[in-house]
Design a protein around this motif. Structure first.
Motif, PDB file in Angstrom:
ATOM      1  N   GLY A 190       0.792  -1.219   0.000  1.00  0.00           N
ATOM      2  CA  GLY A 190       0.000   0.000   0.000  1.00  0.00           C
ATOM      3  C   GLY A 190       0.825   1.270   0.000  1.00  0.00           C
ATOM      4  O   GLY A 190       0.290   2.363   0.224  1.00  0.00           O
ATOM      5  N   LEU A 191       2.131   1.141  -0.265  1.00  0.00           N
ATOM      6  CA  LEU A 191       3.015   2.308  -0.192  1.00  0.00           C
ATOM      7  C   LEU A 191       2.627   3.388  -1.195  1.00  0.00           C
ATOM      8  O   LEU A 191       2.773   4.584  -0.931  1.00  0.00           O
ATOM      9  CB  LEU A 191       4.466   1.863  -0.424  1.00  0.00           C
ATOM     10  N   GLU A 192       2.125   2.972  -2.354  1.00  0.00           N
ATOM     11  CA  GLU A 192       1.781   3.947  -3.387  1.00  0.00           C
ATOM     12  C   GLU A 192       0.609   4.854  -2.992  1.00  0.00           C
ATOM     13  O   GLU A 192       0.407   5.907  -3.605  1.00  0.00           O
ATOM     14  CB  GLU A 192       1.444   3.230  -4.699  1.00  0.00           C
ATOM     15  N   ASN A 193      -0.114   4.470  -1.953  1.00  0.00           N
ATOM     16  CA  ASN A 193      -1.244   5.277  -1.501  1.00  0.00           C
ATOM     17  C   ASN A 193      -0.880   6.239  -0.369  1.00  0.00           C
ATOM     18  O   ASN A 193      -1.757   6.881   0.205  1.00  0.00           O
ATOM     19  CB  ASN A 193      -2.381   4.358  -1.034  1.00  0.00           C
ATOM     20  N   THR A 194       0.392   6.338  -0.037  1.00  0.00           N
ATOM     21  CA  THR A 194       0.825   7.194   1.064  1.00  0.00           C
ATOM     22  C   THR A 194       1.277   8.557   0.545  1.00  0.00           C
ATOM     23  O   THR A 194       1.771   8.681  -0.584  1.00  0.00           O
ATOM     24  CB  THR A 194       1.980   6.554   1.845  1.00  0.00           C
ATOM     25  N   ASN A 195       1.159   9.572   1.394  1.00  0.00           N
ATOM     26  CA  ASN A 195       1.590  10.919   1.034  1.00  0.00           C
ATOM     27  C   ASN A 195       3.090  10.982   0.816  1.00  0.00           C
ATOM     28  O   ASN A 195       3.572  11.761  -0.009  1.00  0.00           O
ATOM     29  CB  ASN A 195       1.176  11.912   2.120  1.00  0.00           C
ATOM     30  N   ARG A 196       3.850  10.171   1.557  1.00  0.00           N
ATOM     31  CA  ARG A 196       5.301  10.206   1.396  1.00  0.00           C
ATOM     32  C   ARG A 196       5.707   9.755  -0.003  1.00  0.00           C
ATOM     33  O   ARG A 196       6.538  10.393  -0.651  1.00  0.00           O
ATOM     34  CB  ARG A 196       5.997   9.344   2.454  1.00  0.00           C
ATOM     35  N   PHE A 197       5.118   8.655  -0.461  1.00  0.00           N
ATOM     36  CA  PHE A 197       5.446   8.224  -1.820  1.00  0.00           C
ATOM     37  C   PHE A 197       5.006   9.253  -2.843  1.00  0.00           C
ATOM     38  O   PHE A 197       5.747   9.588  -3.775  1.00  0.00           O
ATOM     39  CB  PHE A 197       4.806   6.877  -2.159  1.00  0.00           C
ATOM     40  N   ARG A 198       3.794   9.766  -2.700  1.00  0.00           N
ATOM     41  CA  ARG A 198       3.283  10.720  -3.687  1.00  0.00           C
ATOM     42  C   ARG A 198       4.163  11.965  -3.771  1.00  0.00           C
ATOM     43  O   ARG A 198       4.434  12.463  -4.867  1.00  0.00           O
ATOM     44  CB  ARG A 198       1.835  11.097  -3.344  1.00  0.00           C
ATOM     45  N   ALA A 199       4.636  12.454  -2.630  1.00  0.00           N
ATOM     46  CA  ALA A 199       5.502  13.631  -2.642  1.00  0.00           C
ATOM     47  C   ALA A 199       6.827  13.329  -3.325  1.00  0.00           C
ATOM     48  O   ALA A 199       7.355  14.142  -4.099  1.00  0.00           O
ATOM     49  CB  ALA A 199       5.749  14.119  -1.209  1.00  0.00           C
ATOM     50  N   GLY A 200       7.379  12.141  -3.065  1.00  0.00           N
ATOM     51  CA  GLY A 200       8.632  11.750  -3.705  1.00  0.00           C
ATOM     52  C   GLY A 200       8.481  11.573  -5.202  1.00  0.00           C
ATOM     53  O   GLY A 200       9.330  12.020  -5.992  1.00  0.00           O
ATOM     54  N   SER A 254      -2.075  -5.522  -4.897  1.00  0.00           N
ATOM     55  CA  SER A 254      -1.639  -4.762  -6.058  1.00  0.00           C
ATOM     56  C   SER A 254      -0.371  -5.423  -6.565  1.00  0.00           C
ATOM     57  O   SER A 254       0.025  -6.491  -6.088  1.00  0.00           O
ATOM     58  CB  SER A 254      -1.391  -3.293  -5.688  1.00  0.00           C
ATOM     59  N   GLU A 255       0.272  -4.806  -7.512  1.00  0.00           N
ATOM     60  CA  GLU A 255       1.501  -5.359  -8.078  1.00  0.00           C
ATOM     61  C   GLU A 255       2.567  -5.506  -6.985  1.00  0.00           C
ATOM     62  O   GLU A 255       2.804  -4.577  -6.217  1.00  0.00           O
ATOM     63  CB  GLU A 255       2.001  -4.412  -9.166  1.00  0.00           C
ATOM     64  N   PRO A 256       3.211  -6.678  -6.886  1.00  0.00           N
ATOM     65  CA  PRO A 256       4.245  -6.871  -5.858  1.00  0.00           C
ATOM     66  C   PRO A 256       5.393  -5.860  -6.012  1.00  0.00           C
ATOM     67  O   PRO A 256       5.998  -5.762  -7.074  1.00  0.00           O
ATOM     68  CB  PRO A 256       4.733  -8.300  -6.100  1.00  0.00           C
ATOM     69  N   LEU A 257       5.667  -5.131  -4.963  1.00  0.00           N
ATOM     70  CA  LEU A 257       6.698  -4.104  -5.005  1.00  0.00           C
ATOM     71  C   LEU A 257       8.083  -4.695  -5.243  1.00  0.00           C
ATOM     72  O   LEU A 257       8.895  -4.151  -5.983  1.00  0.00           O
ATOM     73  CB  LEU A 257       6.688  -3.325  -3.685  1.00  0.00           C
ATOM     74  N   HIS A 258       8.356  -5.844  -4.630  1.00  0.00           N
ATOM     75  CA  HIS A 258       9.718  -6.368  -4.591  1.00  0.00           C
ATOM     76  C   HIS A 258      10.108  -7.210  -5.804  1.00  0.00           C
ATOM     77  O   HIS A 258      11.272  -7.633  -5.901  1.00  0.00           O
ATOM     78  CB  HIS A 258       9.913  -7.213  -3.324  1.00  0.00           C
ATOM     79  N   LEU A 259       9.202  -7.444  -6.715  1.00  0.00           N
ATOM     80  CA  LEU A 259       9.516  -8.259  -7.888  1.00  0.00           C
ATOM     81  C   LEU A 259       9.778  -7.371  -9.100  1.00  0.00           C
ATOM     82  O   LEU A 259       8.961  -6.530  -9.445  1.00  0.00           O
ATOM     83  CB  LEU A 259       8.361  -9.211  -8.196  1.00  0.00           C
ATOM     84  N   SER A 278      16.659   0.973   2.306  1.00  0.00           N
ATOM     85  CA  SER A 278      15.638   0.307   3.111  1.00  0.00           C
ATOM     86  C   SER A 278      14.241   0.815   2.730  1.00  0.00           C
ATOM     87  O   SER A 278      13.836   0.670   1.572  1.00  0.00           O
ATOM     88  CB  SER A 278      15.953   0.523   4.594  1.00  0.00           C
ATOM     89  N   LEU A 279      13.519   1.417   3.646  1.00  0.00           N
ATOM     90  CA  LEU A 279      12.211   2.003   3.317  1.00  0.00           C
ATOM     91  C   LEU A 279      12.334   2.987   2.163  1.00  0.00           C
ATOM     92  O   LEU A 279      11.484   3.013   1.255  1.00  0.00           O
ATOM     93  CB  LEU A 279      11.643   2.701   4.557  1.00  0.00           C
ATOM     94  N   GLY A 280      13.388   3.791   2.170  1.00  0.00           N
ATOM     95  CA  GLY A 280      13.610   4.735   1.078  1.00  0.00           C
ATOM     96  C   GLY A 280      13.867   4.045  -0.243  1.00  0.00           C
ATOM     97  O   GLY A 280      13.524   4.556  -1.312  1.00  0.00           O
ATOM     98  N   SER A 281      14.468   2.859  -0.177  1.00  0.00           N
ATOM     99  CA  SER A 281      14.690   2.071  -1.387  1.00  0.00           C
ATOM    100  C   SER A 281      13.369   1.565  -1.954  1.00  0.00           C
ATOM    101  O   SER A 281      13.178   1.505  -3.175  1.00  0.00           O
ATOM    102  CB  SER A 281      15.609   0.888  -1.061  1.00  0.00           C
ATOM    103  N   ALA A 282      12.437   1.211  -1.073  1.00  0.00           N
ATOM    104  CA  ALA A 282      11.111   0.783  -1.526  1.00  0.00           C
ATOM    105  C   ALA A 282      10.397   1.928  -2.240  1.00  0.00           C
ATOM    106  O   ALA A 282       9.747   1.720  -3.275  1.00  0.00           O
ATOM    107  CB  ALA A 282      10.290   0.299  -0.337  1.00  0.00           C
ATOM    108  N   ILE A 283      10.519   3.145  -1.700  1.00  0.00           N
ATOM    109  CA  ILE A 283       9.923   4.313  -2.361  1.00  0.00           C
ATOM    110  C   ILE A 283      10.562   4.517  -3.727  1.00  0.00           C
ATOM    111  O   ILE A 283       9.879   4.791  -4.720  1.00  0.00           O
ATOM    112  CB  ILE A 283      10.098   5.566  -1.479  1.00  0.00           C
TER     113      ILE A 283
END
Length: 347
Positions: A135-145, A300-305, A167-172
């Motif tokens: 669900g990271l794509e639905n967060t304000n942090r991702f959207r701002a980045g 949703s689409e797997p982030l890590h693949l 880490s978390l920043g790499s996921a973004i």
């Protein structure tokens, strides 16, 4: 007292007295240092270190970068990212221009990971949980980045833009780069210790047992994907679109958060060797967990693949998790790095 790890003159790559922008080792060290600059900017903010007391500027000024935009999370007011601009030194009259500087990035967008401090921990852990449920794509942090990256790409072009995260920043960074790749825009990416959402099979010492588990997992995943064809087709289509995006992926063999990327990429060859290339291709595009979530409308689409990467594995001994998962390892002179290029072919 500030942490010694925040002091560039103590912990930074001061051995890089000049930068060869064509050198992968130099690129890695600079990208990691700029990510560290984001961490230290936030710790400066938390500890009210400003002006001459600030520790962050040394991490980017040393390489002639300046912060063009500071990215702030509106939920906790923390600094989670920086858009850096490269400002090369003015050459002296009569001096020979540095030929390598032509390959330097004009901009670098960098994202930090989780900071285990009271002012940031709650928000960062909440975002880590969003990674677990895709669900990271639905967060304000991702959207701002992503908005910051999108602005740069469509204003200046993507050719001299770098994307970096830890880490978390790499996921973004992964999510932002994937979104760009689906638009046929391939941003040069440096992914340090990105989370891989799977059991850490790579930690198993017995190579035969490890291989058998991976083979069994591949057949199970392929079987589930075949049953849930409608949901797996979307994953397959998205996966193939990403093949031309080839990030620099940095993992430590002892880091349980990211080490599974080693097996994820290397196992593809094993499946070919046993005559199960087709099964391997289906398995590498899908995750049982995400297929099931999609059935219930929660996935949703797997982030890590993702299909392709230059996989860089640090085989140095790491005495603890903090060392194995830390950003500091990536500019060490004694790094025992093994690099392999994995290019995906859909045929």
């Amino acid at each position: 007292m500030p942490s010694q790890r925040d002091l560039f003159e103590v912990s930074g790559p001061t051995h890089l007295t000049s930068i060869n922008w064509n050198c992968p080792n130099h690129q890695r060290s600079v990208a990691a240092s700029l990510v560290q600059g984001v961490y230290v900017l936030e710790r400066d903010r938390q500890q009210n270190r400003y002006g001459p007391e600030a520790r962050a500027p040394a991490w980017y000024q040393y390489f002639h970068f300046i912060p063009m935009q500071i990215l702030v999370d509106d939920a906790d007011s923390s600094i989670f990212g920086v858009v850096y601009q490269y400002t090369p030194p003015v050459p002296l009259p009569g001096s020979v221009p540095d030929p390598y500087s032509l390959n330097a990035p004009t901009f670098v967008v960098a994202f930090r990971g989780t900071i285990a401090k009271k002012k940031t921990l709650s928000r960062d852990l909440a975002l880590d949980f969003h990674i677990l449920k895709n669900g990271l794509e639905n967060t304000n942090r991702f959207r701002a980045g992503y908005e910051a990256l999108n602005y740069l790409v469509y204003t200046y072009g993507h050719q001299r833009i770098w994307l970096a995260g830890h880490s978390l920043g790499s996921a973004i960074a992964i999510l932002a780069a994937k979104s760009m790749a689906k638009l046929n825009v391939y941003v040069k990416s440096f992914l340090f210790n990105p989370p891989f959402l799977s059991a850490p099979i790579e930690m198993i010492k017995d190579t035969k047992v490890k291989a058998r588990i991976r083979i069994a997992n591949s057949f199970v995943t392929a079987g589930v994907a075949s049953v849930l064809k409608k949901h797996s087709k979307r994953s397959n289509d998205c996966f193939d679109m990403l093949a031309l995006w080839v990030p620099q992926l940095y993992v430590n063999h002892a880091d349980k958060i990211c080490s599974e990327y080693i097996g994820y990429f290397e196992h593809r060859k094993k499946m070919e060797e046993i005559g199960a290339k087709g099964v391997g291709k289906i398995a590498t595009k899908n995750s049982v967990r995400d297929l099931v979530l999609n059935v219930f409308g929660n996935g949703s689409e797997p982030l890590h693949l993702f299909p392709s990467a230059i996989l860089n594995v640090n085989w140095c001994h790491s005495p603890d998790f903090k060392t194995a998962h830390g950003i500091h390892q990536w500019w060490r002179l004694d790094l025992n790095l093994d690099s392999r290029d994995f290019q995906y072919c859909s045929n």
